[in-house]
Design a protein around this motif. Structure first.
Motif, PDB file in Angstrom:
ATOM      1  N   ARG A  25      27.377  79.230  29.274  1.00 28.39           N
ATOM      2  CA  ARG A  25      28.183  80.359  29.786  1.00 28.39           C
ATOM      3  C   ARG A  25      27.334  81.217  30.721  1.00 28.39           C
ATOM      4  O   ARG A  25      26.127  81.307  30.559  1.00 28.39           O
ATOM      5  CB  ARG A  25      28.675  81.224  28.623  1.00 28.39           C
ATOM      6  N   ARG A  42      33.040  84.961  18.097  1.00 23.07           N
ATOM      7  CA  ARG A  42      34.380  85.167  18.642  1.00 23.07           C
ATOM      8  C   ARG A  42      35.405  85.361  17.531  1.00 23.07           C
ATOM      9  O   ARG A  42      36.110  84.435  17.155  1.00 23.07           O
ATOM     10  CB  ARG A  42      34.749  83.972  19.519  1.00 23.07           C
ATOM     11  N   GLY A  67      33.716  91.833  26.927  1.00 20.71           N
ATOM     12  CA  GLY A  67      35.089  91.711  27.387  1.00 20.71           C
ATOM     13  C   GLY A  67      35.152  90.548  28.370  1.00 20.71           C
ATOM     14  O   GLY A  67      34.669  89.451  28.084  1.00 20.71           O
ATOM     15  N   GLY A  68      35.708  90.816  29.540  1.00 26.07           N
ATOM     16  CA  GLY A  68      35.812  89.771  30.552  1.00 26.07           C
ATOM     17  C   GLY A  68      34.555  89.608  31.386  1.00 26.07           C
ATOM     18  O   GLY A  68      34.520  88.808  32.317  1.00 26.07           O
ATOM     19  N   SER A  86      32.405  88.565  21.392  1.00 28.84           N
ATOM     20  CA  SER A  86      33.456  88.383  22.398  1.00 28.84           C
ATOM     21  C   SER A  86      34.828  88.546  21.770  1.00 28.84           C
ATOM     22  O   SER A  86      35.122  87.983  20.722  1.00 28.84           O
ATOM     23  CB  SER A  86      33.347  86.989  23.018  1.00 28.84           C
ATOM     24  N   GLU A  88      37.494  87.420  23.133  1.00 30.38           N
ATOM     25  CA  GLU A  88      38.338  86.508  23.906  1.00 30.38           C
ATOM     26  C   GLU A  88      39.425  85.815  23.083  1.00 30.38           C
ATOM     27  O   GLU A  88      40.419  85.368  23.641  1.00 30.38           O
ATOM     28  CB  GLU A  88      37.461  85.459  24.615  1.00 30.38           C
ATOM     29  N   ARG A  89      39.224  85.731  21.772  1.00 29.12           N
ATOM     30  CA  ARG A  89      40.282  85.094  20.957  1.00 29.12           C
ATOM     31  C   ARG A  89      41.323  86.104  20.472  1.00 29.12           C
ATOM     32  O   ARG A  89      42.300  85.722  19.855  1.00 29.12           O
ATOM     33  CB  ARG A  89      39.653  84.363  19.776  1.00 29.12           C
ATOM     34  N   HIS A  91      43.815  87.925  22.030  1.00 24.83           N
ATOM     35  CA  HIS A  91      44.484  88.112  23.321  1.00 24.83           C
ATOM     36  C   HIS A  91      45.998  88.122  23.163  1.00 24.83           C
ATOM     37  O   HIS A  91      46.735  87.605  23.990  1.00 24.83           O
ATOM     38  CB  HIS A  91      44.051  87.025  24.301  1.00 24.83           C
ATOM     39  N   GLY A 108      41.476  91.709  23.794  1.00 24.54           N
ATOM     40  CA  GLY A 108      41.060  90.628  24.681  1.00 24.54           C
ATOM     41  C   GLY A 108      42.097  90.207  25.708  1.00 24.54           C
ATOM     42  O   GLY A 108      41.882  89.247  26.456  1.00 24.54           O
ATOM     43  N   PRO A 110      43.817  90.029  29.162  1.00 23.44           N
ATOM     44  CA  PRO A 110      43.406  90.403  30.522  1.00 23.44           C
ATOM     45  C   PRO A 110      44.286  91.522  31.089  1.00 23.44           C
ATOM     46  O   PRO A 110      45.487  91.590  30.791  1.00 23.44           O
ATOM     47  CB  PRO A 110      43.598  89.107  31.322  1.00 23.44           C
ATOM     48  N   SER A 134      40.312  88.740  35.253  1.00 26.17           N
ATOM     49  CA  SER A 134      39.310  88.399  34.235  1.00 26.17           C
ATOM     50  C   SER A 134      39.041  89.548  33.274  1.00 26.17           C
ATOM     51  O   SER A 134      38.778  89.314  32.089  1.00 26.17           O
ATOM     52  CB  SER A 134      37.986  88.028  34.922  1.00 26.17           C
ATOM     53  N   HIS A 136      39.078  92.249  30.554  1.00 24.37           N
ATOM     54  CA  HIS A 136      39.889  92.468  29.360  1.00 24.37           C
ATOM     55  C   HIS A 136      40.340  93.917  29.325  1.00 24.37           C
ATOM     56  O   HIS A 136      39.595  94.819  29.719  1.00 24.37           O
ATOM     57  CB  HIS A 136      39.074  92.217  28.092  1.00 24.37           C
TER      58      HIS A 136
END
Lengths: 458, 458
Positions: A25, A42, A67-68, A86, A88-89, A91, A108, A110, A134, A136
């Motif tokens: 990443r 995550r 975040g993003g 993160s 990201e999950r 959302h 999360g 966007p 991108s 968040h």
């Protein structure tokens, strides 16, 4: 406690990235080198965030909320020895309520998804900026993001009604208020808005939506004196009675750059004016709004505030005008860009720009310099571009930041402090302010595990 | 240390009131019995506030900050054993800056003076409420006052750019920001806005001013269904594109009361409609604004949202319509008034009012009940009136407050918590929120000398 094993137990094997999975990443949107974090965790729910933070707190493990990764000040960059948390999950858009005009989301989601969900209901989530796809929503709240519509709708802070956040020790603060008015004791959400993840991790949000405008009027005008620009702002704001939604200013050098090949844009107005203003209003009735906008602009021309003007008569023309304002690529072509996001009272701006630009010209003559900004909010963007050099970057920063202190300006208008601006924070905040911030940090995160060293020194 | 003597040394003999000089003052605007405070100290500068607080802090002496004493929840009432810290001698308007649209004032300036100073420069200080003549600007910020224009301009919080406050131990926090955008670390002013003097004493302010509207359009309309009222709000807000500046709702009982003798008002619309809405827009061009307002209202009538409507065609007519909304005296005539200031999502309002009114009718049939509110902000005012009785007061409070909890409502929309609403705070805030508030209080005022027992339990 075996922390890695505990984290896997909390979020599942899928939920923890380590080794090559981390390295594959990027550090962030602006630094596409491999991420150096110890691990990226995550969680899929607030409950998991709570347990992750409680475990890290017990272990004294530094945690960097992610975040993003579109931030520009390294506020969200997890480095060696740190765990990236993160969202990201998380959302999920939990609900959109068109009558109360609110949306409830996980952190999360966007920003662009928030905007699109609002649009489906004829509503507007008014915070907008380039990284919308991108970024968040949680990160945008944690950094109190600004953007182009602040003059009309305020900063992100003004679009948050309630939130849920988890403190460093895992305590959940659920403050999911849905009302515009609520004076039932302290407004705790303010602790988490704009504090860049140093006081808690935002997990869920209640966002305020607005009725979507039905029409937009756009013009580009040229001004001869800076005083005309500030008078124009006052005039248009008063004459449009609440409908002014953008007031973006470009100094001559920037305008010339973005309207001259190899830039894609062509000049809608002569290139010889000192200032160019991109004006926009938005309202509820296209015909009446257009008439009002034209009348207000006509008065400005008659009053001698505006030397020349062009009005967008189609969406394509509107986009072409905005493309000039947004053409930072033309600056990037000139070499390493050193971009700035500062703010100061508009009456200080002319003198400030002369001073900072003069210093840059004397001290760093091989760098080209440009100024533009969301003038309606006191927000100025300065960009220097030239040969890549760390020493030059620091020197250029001195030229731009130092003249702010005497003028009551801010080293960060809308991008936050993170790691990058921390050396300059003392120019905008005094000792007592910094000590009180530290007191808050110590009260909410006594072990200092949350985003350590960002915003305030470690 | 001899505290009384120290205080006299700091503020001068004139600056300290004791004995009969204290007793000759009222407790507050709503309780005109003699003030019971140990002393009232009246510093003339921030430096004196600092020294007074440092001395009281050293002595463990409780201090109650006093503004104009117009609060309605006993947040500013200094009682036996407490020192009242009055900002009445700090009433200087330091500067008005019409280009940056800001005003710098000391905390003891009356709200009305702020409004008038703004007007002199063609500007507007948009927070307005009945007590404007007596309320201090500092108190209005400490309580985050609301009022009639929140739908357009936000709460007091949204009109504060910067402030100076003194912590319990005498530390001055000077955070006199002048910009709309400033993300240079934590936004410390949020700690002092709406915390009712429990975290610090506000001494100076930088206020955000707006361009003054050039025209106002006012109408009273009647609606048959509550769903029509909420749709009307959405419709007018969208159609007026930013110009909607008031959306006040009266339930039938209140309307009937204030338009029937002995009330002074006469009914501009039939008395048989379930709901009446006082609508206002303000803009930049009288002719165009009027046309837009009429068109928007016409659409609402065509869509069946409005059963009947009357438009004010003169300032006198406008005032007559507002006089109905503001005629609380008619309620007072019916006996002891028990007034409420609560908020909840508009979709919850109809059910809530039915439930609370139903309970009041069953449990306290000898009290008459009325509902009205700033519906655009989710703010509802309920008033019961009948025979004076403390037991009844408490019982009526239960009927009104208890049904809020399940609906996510707030026991205080705009009046704060003070002492009076503290027993009910737990209906609107959860344990974790209250614990975090306490953590803040302990961090900023570890000895608990500032406004002790107000907002949070002592």
């Amino acid at each position: 406690m075996n922390l890695p094993q505990t984290l896997v137990e909390i979020v599942g094997a899928d939920g923890v990235l380590a080794g090559e999975d981390v390295r594959s990443r990027f550090v962030s949107w602006v630094d596409q080198s491999p991420c150096q974090a110890l691990a990226i965790v995550r969680p899929a729910s607030t409950e998991q965030v709570t347990r992750v933070l409680a475990a890290c707190h017990a272990a004294g493990q530094p945690v960097v909320p992610m975040g993003g990764l579109t931030g520009l000040v390294r506020g969200c960059v997890a480095g060696p020895g740190e765990i990236g948390l993160s969202l990201e999950r998380m959302h999920r858009v939990e609900s959109v309520d068109p009558i109360n005009r609110i949306m409830t989301v996980e952190a999360g989601v966007p920003v662009q998804v928030v905007q699109e969900e609002a649009e489906k209901h004829g509503l507007l989530y008014p915070v907008d900026f380039g990284a919308r796809g991108s970024a968040h929503i949680g990160g945008s709240v944690a950094t109190n993001a600004g953007g182009n519509s602040v003059i009309r709708y305020g900063m992100t802070r003004d679009s948050v009604l309630g939130l849920e956040a988890v403190l460093a020790d895992g305590t959940v603060i659920s403050s999911m208020n849905r009302m515009i008015k609520n004076n039932a004791a302290y407004d705790l959400k303010q602790l988490f808005i704009g504090t860049e993840g140093t006081l808690g991790v935002i997990t869920r949000l209640v966002l305020r939506l607005r009725e979507a405008p039905r029409s937009t009027q756009t013009a580009m005008v040229a001004c001869t004196e800076f005083a005309d620009v500030t008078q124009l702002l006052k005039h248009m704001d008063a004459a449009l009675g609440g409908a002014l939604s953008a007031f973006e200013v470009m100094w001559n050098d920037f305008y010339r750059l973005v309207t001259t090949p190899p830039a894609k844009g062509s000049p809608p107005l002569d290139q010889d004016h000192p200032y160019y203003v991109l004006l926009e209003s938005s309202g509820g009735d296209a015909t009446r709004d257009q008439a009002q906008f034209e009348a207000a602009l006509g008065e400005a021309i008659e009053a001698g505030l505006v030397a020349d003007a062009v009005m967008a008569s189609s969406e394509a023309q509107r986009e072409a005008l905005w493309a000039l304002r947004d053409d930072v690529e033309s600056v990037f072509r000139l070499g390493m860009p050193v971009p700035f996001d500062i703010s100061l009272p508009v009456t200080e701006m002319e003198g400030y720009v002369a001073e900072a630009m003069g210093r840059l010209e004397r001290e760093w003559p091989e760098y080209r310099r440009f100024a533009l900004g969301h003038l309606g909010d006191g927000n100025l963007h300065i960009v220097a571009a030239g040969p890549p050099s760390q020493a030059a970057r620091h020197g250029i920063e001195r030229c731009v930041y130092e003249p702010l202190a005497a003028r009551g300006g801010s080293v960060s208008a809308e991008h936050g402090i993170g790691l990058d601006k921390q050396p300059w924070l003392g120019l905008s905040r005094n000792e007592a302010e910094l000590a009180l911030m530290r007191r808050l940090k110590d009260a909410l995160d006594p072990k200092g595990i949350l985003n350590p060293g960002r915003v305030l020194p470690a």
